[in-house]
Design a protein around this motif. Structure first.
Motif, PDB file in Angstrom:
ATOM      1  N   PRO A 173       4.559   9.796   2.381  1.00 17.84           N
ATOM      2  CA  PRO A 173       4.799   9.887   3.832  1.00 17.84           C
ATOM      3  C   PRO A 173       3.891  10.868   4.558  1.00 17.84           C
ATOM      4  O   PRO A 173       3.441  10.586   5.666  1.00 17.84           O
ATOM      5  CB  PRO A 173       6.260  10.326   3.913  1.00 17.84           C
ATOM      6  CG  PRO A 173       6.886   9.728   2.710  1.00 17.84           C
ATOM      7  CD  PRO A 173       5.838   9.814   1.632  1.00 17.84           C
ATOM      8  N   SER A 174       3.599  11.999   3.946  1.00 15.88           N
ATOM      9  CA  SER A 174       2.731  12.968   4.624  1.00 15.88           C
ATOM     10  C   SER A 174       1.318  12.414   4.764  1.00 15.88           C
ATOM     11  O   SER A 174       0.625  12.685   5.747  1.00 15.88           O
ATOM     12  CB  SER A 174       2.722  14.286   3.855  1.00 15.88           C
ATOM     13  OG  SER A 174       2.244  14.086   2.545  1.00 15.88           O
ATOM     14  N   SER A 229       0.841  -1.200   0.000  1.00 20.39           N
ATOM     15  CA  SER A 229       0.000   0.000   0.000  1.00 20.39           C
ATOM     16  C   SER A 229       0.870   1.242   0.000  1.00 20.39           C
ATOM     17  O   SER A 229       1.117   1.839   1.036  1.00 20.39           O
ATOM     18  CB  SER A 229      -0.913   0.025   1.229  1.00 20.39           C
ATOM     19  OG  SER A 229      -1.892  -0.963   1.129  1.00 20.39           O
ATOM     20  N   PRO A 230       1.354   1.607  -1.180  1.00 20.26           N
ATOM     21  CA  PRO A 230       2.219   2.782  -1.233  1.00 20.26           C
ATOM     22  C   PRO A 230       1.487   4.038  -0.766  1.00 20.26           C
ATOM     23  O   PRO A 230       0.353   4.283  -1.161  1.00 20.26           O
ATOM     24  CB  PRO A 230       2.593   2.881  -2.712  1.00 20.26           C
ATOM     25  CG  PRO A 230       1.518   2.126  -3.423  1.00 20.26           C
ATOM     26  CD  PRO A 230       1.106   1.039  -2.492  1.00 20.26           C
ATOM     27  N   MET A 231       2.145   4.777   0.092  1.00 14.45           N
ATOM     28  CA  MET A 231       1.554   6.027   0.575  1.00 14.45           C
ATOM     29  C   MET A 231       2.616   7.095   0.645  1.00 14.45           C
ATOM     30  O   MET A 231       3.713   6.852   1.138  1.00 14.45           O
ATOM     31  CB  MET A 231       0.969   5.826   1.974  1.00 14.45           C
ATOM     32  CG  MET A 231      -0.438   5.300   1.973  1.00 14.45           C
ATOM     33  SD  MET A 231      -1.146   5.396   3.612  1.00 14.45           S
ATOM     34  CE  MET A 231      -0.492   3.899   4.328  1.00 14.45           C
ATOM     35  N   VAL A 241      -2.707   9.139   8.275  1.00 16.62           N
ATOM     36  CA  VAL A 241      -3.348   7.845   8.535  1.00 16.62           C
ATOM     37  C   VAL A 241      -2.985   7.368   9.943  1.00 16.62           C
ATOM     38  O   VAL A 241      -3.848   6.918  10.703  1.00 16.62           O
ATOM     39  CB  VAL A 241      -2.927   6.802   7.487  1.00 16.62           C
ATOM     40  CG1 VAL A 241      -3.398   5.409   7.902  1.00 16.62           C
ATOM     41  CG2 VAL A 241      -3.496   7.149   6.125  1.00 16.62           C
ATOM     42  N   LEU A 242      -1.714   7.505  10.290  1.00 19.45           N
ATOM     43  CA  LEU A 242      -1.282   7.062  11.621  1.00 19.45           C
ATOM     44  C   LEU A 242      -1.980   7.871  12.705  1.00 19.45           C
ATOM     45  O   LEU A 242      -2.401   7.325  13.721  1.00 19.45           O
ATOM     46  CB  LEU A 242       0.237   7.201  11.768  1.00 19.45           C
ATOM     47  CG  LEU A 242       1.082   6.202  10.994  1.00 19.45           C
ATOM     48  CD1 LEU A 242       2.523   6.227  11.477  1.00 19.45           C
ATOM     49  CD2 LEU A 242       0.531   4.794  11.155  1.00 19.45           C
ATOM     50  N   ALA A 277       0.700   9.114   4.935  1.00 19.71           N
ATOM     51  CA  ALA A 277       0.864   8.059   5.935  1.00 19.71           C
ATOM     52  C   ALA A 277       0.811   8.639   7.332  1.00 19.71           C
ATOM     53  O   ALA A 277       0.240   8.048   8.253  1.00 19.71           O
ATOM     54  CB  ALA A 277       2.190   7.339   5.715  1.00 19.71           C
ATOM     55  N   SER A 278       1.403   9.804   7.481  1.00 22.40           N
ATOM     56  CA  SER A 278       1.410  10.470   8.776  1.00 22.40           C
ATOM     57  C   SER A 278      -0.008  10.737   9.265  1.00 22.40           C
ATOM     58  O   SER A 278      -0.335  10.516  10.436  1.00 22.40           O
ATOM     59  CB  SER A 278       2.191  11.775   8.654  1.00 22.40           C
ATOM     60  OG  SER A 278       2.151  12.485   9.866  1.00 22.40           O
TER      61      SER A 278
END
Lengths: 218, 218
Positions: free
Chosen positions: B133-134, B129-131, B139-140, B136-137
Motif C-alpha cells: 500500500p505505501s 499487480s500486487p503492491m 504510484v498514485l 501504491a500510494s
DNA sequence: GATGATATACCCCAGCAGGGTGAAATTGAA
DNA sequence: TTCAATTTCACCCTGCTGGGGTATATCATC
C-alpha cells in the motif's frame, strides 16, 4: 500498524442499504474502528462530512445524484486530509482512471471480504493506498501510457549534489535557504546552480525547475 | 484462484544468499510453487531465463552489475509474458517510477512476510499487480502528477490573461520577452505577475511555474 | 450609478539572480 | 600517478526580479 490505541473514524457512502448496514455493523463491532456516519448518497456531501468528521471515507461509485467520482474530487479539494477509499464492483479503466485523478487514496473491489476491507481502511488511514491487485495492474498500464519518457542523456549528467540542489529549487527555496539547509556557503550554491544551468542549457531558475519536473530529474 | 492444479515456476534474482535461499526453500516447500532458478545477479540474465523458463520473476533492485530495473526493462522487452515482481527495501519515488516504467508487474517491500510473498506471486501470475500500500500510494501520487487533472479551486482564480502570462513564464520567457510577445508594456507584465504570485501564494517565478505544472494550470 | 474584477501603465528601491573568473581539496578512473 | 570530475569557497558587476504604491479604462453585476 496495530489497531490498539487507534480509533479510525469512517464515513460510508453507499446506496445499497444492505451493504451499508453490513459495513456499519462490522466497523462498530470491531475495536479501533468507528462508523462516523453512513449515507445513501452524496447530495449533501459537505454537510455529511462536517457532521461525521471522518478520517477515512468509504466511497461507492454508482449512486443516485452526485456520483462517487465527483464526490472524491470535491473531498480531495476541500478536505485534503481525508483518505478516500473507493470500493466498488467496477473494474474498468475509465472509472479507475477518473477515481485516481479525482484524488482517491485507494481502490478496492467489493468481493474481497470484510477482513480485507478493515485492513484496507487501516492502510489508507496510515497513508498507504490499498488496491486490489487487478486494479493495481490497470493503474500501472495507465501509468505507462501517460508517463513521459525519461531522457537518459540528462539523467546522467547531473551530479548527486547538483540533483540535490535542483530538488530544493523545485521546492521553492532560494539560494540562501539552500545554503543553510545544505550547510554550505551561499557562493557554493551559486556555483552549483551555474553548472546546473550549463548542463541543462537553461538560463534561469524557472527554466531549470520546469526541465527538472518535465524530465523527472527530481 | 486456488493453488490447486497449478504450478507456478518462479525465478529469483537476489544478491543476498540468505534471502535467496529462504525464498527458494519456501517456494519448493509449498504446493503449487516451484523455484525454477535462483541467481545472485543479472549479469547472464538471458541465459538464466532460458535455463529456468519462469512464469514469475522475483527481482531485487540492488545487485552487483546489471541492476533490477535494467533487468526488468530487458525482460519486459524480450519476454513480455513473464511477470516481474520487484521485491526490495527501497521505497523512493525514483526507483518505483523507474521500475513501473520498465514494465514491472508488481512492487512489494521485503518486510512484508513470506505468506504475503506467496500471495503476491500468485496474484502476479494471475495477471494482477500486487503492491505494498505505501508503494501504491506513491504510484498514485506520481500518476496524479502526469494525468490531466483539473483542480477546480486554482483553476478559477487566475484570469485568462494571467494564465497566458504564467504559461509564458513556464516556457522560460523573461518579463521583457513576455511583454513583447503579448504587445503590452513591461510594467503591465510585472503587475500581472504580482497578482499571480498573490493568488498562488508564492514569491518567485520558480515557485509559480512549479505550482503551474503540478496543478495543471498550464 | 456604484462596486468589484480585469487589464493596462508607471515610479521607486532593495536585493537577489545570472555571468565571468579563479582556486583549493577530494575522489575515482585511466 | 596523473587527470578529469566533483565539491567547496570567494569576488566583481550588471540588471532583472520582487514588493510597495498609484492611476486609468473597461466591463459585468448589482
Amino acid at each position: 500498524m496495530s489497531t490498539a490505541n487507534m480509533n479510525i473514524r469512517v464515513a460510508i457512502f453507499e446506496d445499497a442499504k444492505l451493504i451499508r448496514d453490513a459495513y456499519e455493523a462490522i466497523l462498530n463491532g470491531t475495536d479501533g474502528y468507528t462508523c462516523a456516519g453512513s449515507f445513501p448518497d452524496c447530495n449533501s456531501l459537505d454537510l455529511c462530512i462536517r457532521k461525521s468528521n471522518p478520517d477515512v471515507v468509504l466511497m461507492d461509485i454508482e449512486m443516485p445524484g452526485t456520483d462517487g467520482i465527483q464526490a472524491t474530487g470535491f473531498l480531495s479539494a476541500h478536505y485534503p486530509d481525508i483518505r478516500i477509499l473507493i470500493q466498488t464492483v467496477f473494474e474498468d479503466d475509465e472509472k479507475i482512471f477518473a477515481a485516481v485523478c479525482a484524488g482517491a487514496s485507494g481502490y478496492i473491489l467489493k468481493n474481497n471480504g470484510l477482513a480485507k476491507l478493515l485492513e484496507a481502511v487501516t492502510e489508507a488511514y496510515n497513508g498507504g493506498s490499498p488496491m486490489t491487485p487487478s486494479v493495481a495492474s490497470r493503474v500501472l498500464k495507465l501509468f505507462q501510457q501517460f508517463a513521459p519518457q525519461v531522457s537518459q542523456e540528462t539523467e546522467m549528467i547531473l551530479s548527486p549534489r547538483e540533483k540535490e540542489i535542483l530538488a530544493m529549487m523545485v521546492d521553492g527555496n532560494d539560494f540562501r535557504t539552500i545554503a543553510e539547509k545544505s550547510f554550505i556557503s551561499y557562493e557554493t550554491v551559486r556555483t552549483h546552480v551555474k553548472k546546473i544551468y550549463k548542463k541543462l542549457h537553461v538560463a534561469s531558475a524557472s527554466e531549470a525547475v520546469v526541465k527538472a519536473i518535465r524530465q523527472r530529474l527530481v
